[in-house]
Design a protein around this motif. Structure first.
Motif, PDB file in Angstrom:
ATOM      1  N   GLN A 146       0.824  -1.213   0.000  1.00 19.29           N
ATOM      2  CA  GLN A 146       0.000   0.000   0.000  1.00 19.29           C
ATOM      3  C   GLN A 146       0.855   1.260   0.000  1.00 19.29           C
ATOM      4  O   GLN A 146       0.362   2.344  -0.313  1.00 19.29           O
ATOM      5  CB  GLN A 146      -0.940   0.002   1.215  1.00 19.29           C
ATOM      6  N   GLN A 147       2.119   1.117   0.336  1.00 14.30           N
ATOM      7  CA  GLN A 147       3.026   2.255   0.335  1.00 14.30           C
ATOM      8  C   GLN A 147       3.877   2.284  -0.931  1.00 14.30           C
ATOM      9  O   GLN A 147       4.362   1.253  -1.388  1.00 14.30           O
ATOM     10  CB  GLN A 147       3.958   2.219   1.547  1.00 14.30           C
ATOM     11  N   SER A 148       4.022   3.494  -1.482  1.00 10.71           N
ATOM     12  CA  SER A 148       4.949   3.749  -2.566  1.00 10.71           C
ATOM     13  C   SER A 148       5.908   4.839  -2.085  1.00 10.71           C
ATOM     14  O   SER A 148       5.676   5.481  -1.049  1.00 10.71           O
ATOM     15  CB  SER A 148       4.229   4.217  -3.838  1.00 10.71           C
ATOM     16  N   CYS A 149       6.977   5.045  -2.828  1.00 11.73           N
ATOM     17  CA  CYS A 149       7.900   6.128  -2.497  1.00 11.73           C
ATOM     18  C   CYS A 149       8.482   6.687  -3.780  1.00 11.73           C
ATOM     19  O   CYS A 149       8.430   6.054  -4.834  1.00 11.73           O
ATOM     20  CB  CYS A 149       9.009   5.644  -1.561  1.00 11.73           C
ATOM     21  N   ILE A 150       9.028   7.888  -3.688  1.00  8.52           N
ATOM     22  CA  ILE A 150       9.720   8.504  -4.812  1.00  8.52           C
ATOM     23  C   ILE A 150      11.082   8.988  -4.303  1.00  8.52           C
ATOM     24  O   ILE A 150      11.153   9.814  -3.393  1.00  8.52           O
ATOM     25  CB  ILE A 150       8.948   9.680  -5.414  1.00  8.52           C
ATOM     26  N   TYR A 151      12.147   8.465  -4.876  1.00  6.87           N
ATOM     27  CA  TYR A 151      13.504   8.864  -4.480  1.00  6.87           C
ATOM     28  C   TYR A 151      13.799  10.254  -5.031  1.00  6.87           C
ATOM     29  O   TYR A 151      13.622  10.522  -6.214  1.00  6.87           O
ATOM     30  CB  TYR A 151      14.529   7.872  -5.020  1.00  6.87           C
ATOM     31  N   SER A 152      14.267  11.133  -4.161  1.00 11.79           N
ATOM     32  CA  SER A 152      14.547  12.508  -4.563  1.00 11.79           C
ATOM     33  C   SER A 152      15.989  12.711  -5.026  1.00 11.79           C
ATOM     34  O   SER A 152      16.274  13.680  -5.737  1.00 11.79           O
ATOM     35  CB  SER A 152      14.239  13.462  -3.401  1.00 11.79           C
ATOM     36  N   PHE A 153      16.896  11.830  -4.631  1.00 10.70           N
ATOM     37  CA  PHE A 153      18.296  11.898  -5.039  1.00 10.70           C
ATOM     38  C   PHE A 153      18.800  10.483  -5.321  1.00 10.70           C
ATOM     39  O   PHE A 153      18.208   9.500  -4.871  1.00 10.70           O
ATOM     40  CB  PHE A 153      19.167  12.523  -3.931  1.00 10.70           C
ATOM     41  N   ASP A 154      19.906  10.387  -6.033  1.00 15.40           N
ATOM     42  CA  ASP A 154      20.575   9.095  -6.179  1.00 15.40           C
ATOM     43  C   ASP A 154      21.006   8.620  -4.797  1.00 15.40           C
ATOM     44  O   ASP A 154      21.596   9.399  -4.028  1.00 15.40           O
ATOM     45  CB  ASP A 154      21.826   9.223  -7.061  1.00 15.40           C
ATOM     46  N   SER A 155      20.721   7.365  -4.469  1.00 10.59           N
ATOM     47  CA  SER A 155      21.101   6.853  -3.154  1.00 10.59           C
ATOM     48  C   SER A 155      20.970   5.338  -3.145  1.00 10.59           C
ATOM     49  O   SER A 155      20.348   4.750  -4.041  1.00 10.59           O
ATOM     50  CB  SER A 155      20.199   7.446  -2.069  1.00 10.59           C
TER      51      SER A 155
END
Length: 205
Positions: A146-155
């Motif tokens: 149910q959770q998604s995420c969006i990476y804001s920087f290379d990591s």
């Protein structure tokens, strides 16, 4: 329904109130800080209660919705087939499935602008990867259920990656550096690999 705490904290944060020195929303909580030299904890509770009473009945439909373009190409979403298998759907159906789910920004964390999103719709658990990657590119879309995420920087990162957005999630040069904020509603919009590569912001990260 969007997460109630995230919506309330976002509206308090942007209401123009000067009572609070910092408001930090979590997945299921809000940390609200104030200057004890200005008023006592008891007075802070009264002020907070008054503010919450003023917005508690506000409709979630008034929360802004932002469309996030996402390319679900296998090169940009290397775990697309893995996630689809966990969900019991075909890999080719994953973009439409994911884009159909309205998401709410539950909180920002891990790094500046990194967004944790939640969907109110039920979803099988996908879980994190057994071996985290050393490099996940900025803009990558991860999902664990149910959770998604969006990476804001290379990591480094351990979320299964199903696509990537060409948008820049965090720009310190802007007055509002983070593209997303807690309580905001997000709708993903599938785009082609060609559209991704020619997107104006794609090379600016």
């Amino acid at each position: 329904m969007p997460d109630r705490e995230a919506i309330l904290s976002a509206r308090i944060a942007f209401s123009g109130s000067d009572h609070w020195t910092e408001i930090v929303p979590g997945l299921n909580s809000i940390a609200i800080q104030f200057d004890p030299a200005r008023f006592s904890p008891g007075e802070a509770v009264i002020i907070l209660r008054d503010q919450l009473n003023g917005i508690a009945n506000a409709s979630a439909h008034s929360t802004s919705i932002i469309n996030i373009p996402v390319c679900y190409d296998e090169y940009l979403g290397p775990d697309r087939e893995y996630a689809a298998n966990k969900l019991g759907i075909k890999a080719d159906s994953l973009p439409a499935w994911h884009a159909s789910r309205l998401q709410t920004v539950a909180m920002l964390g891990f790094m500046p602008g990194f967004a944790y999103l939640e969907s109110a719709e039920p979803c099988p658990v996908i879980g994190r990867l057994a071996s985290p990657r050393q490099l996940v590119k900025a803009g990558s879309i991860g999902i664990i259920g149910q959770q998604s995420c969006i990476y804001s920087f290379d990591s480094p990162g351990g979320w299964p990656i199903i696509g990537r957005t060409p948008l820049r999630l965090f720009d310190p040069a802007k007055k509002q550096p983070a593209l997303l904020s807690p309580g905001q509603m997000v709708r993903f919009e599938p785009i082609s690999r060609e559209a991704y590569e020619h997107w104006p912001q794609a090379g600016e990260r």
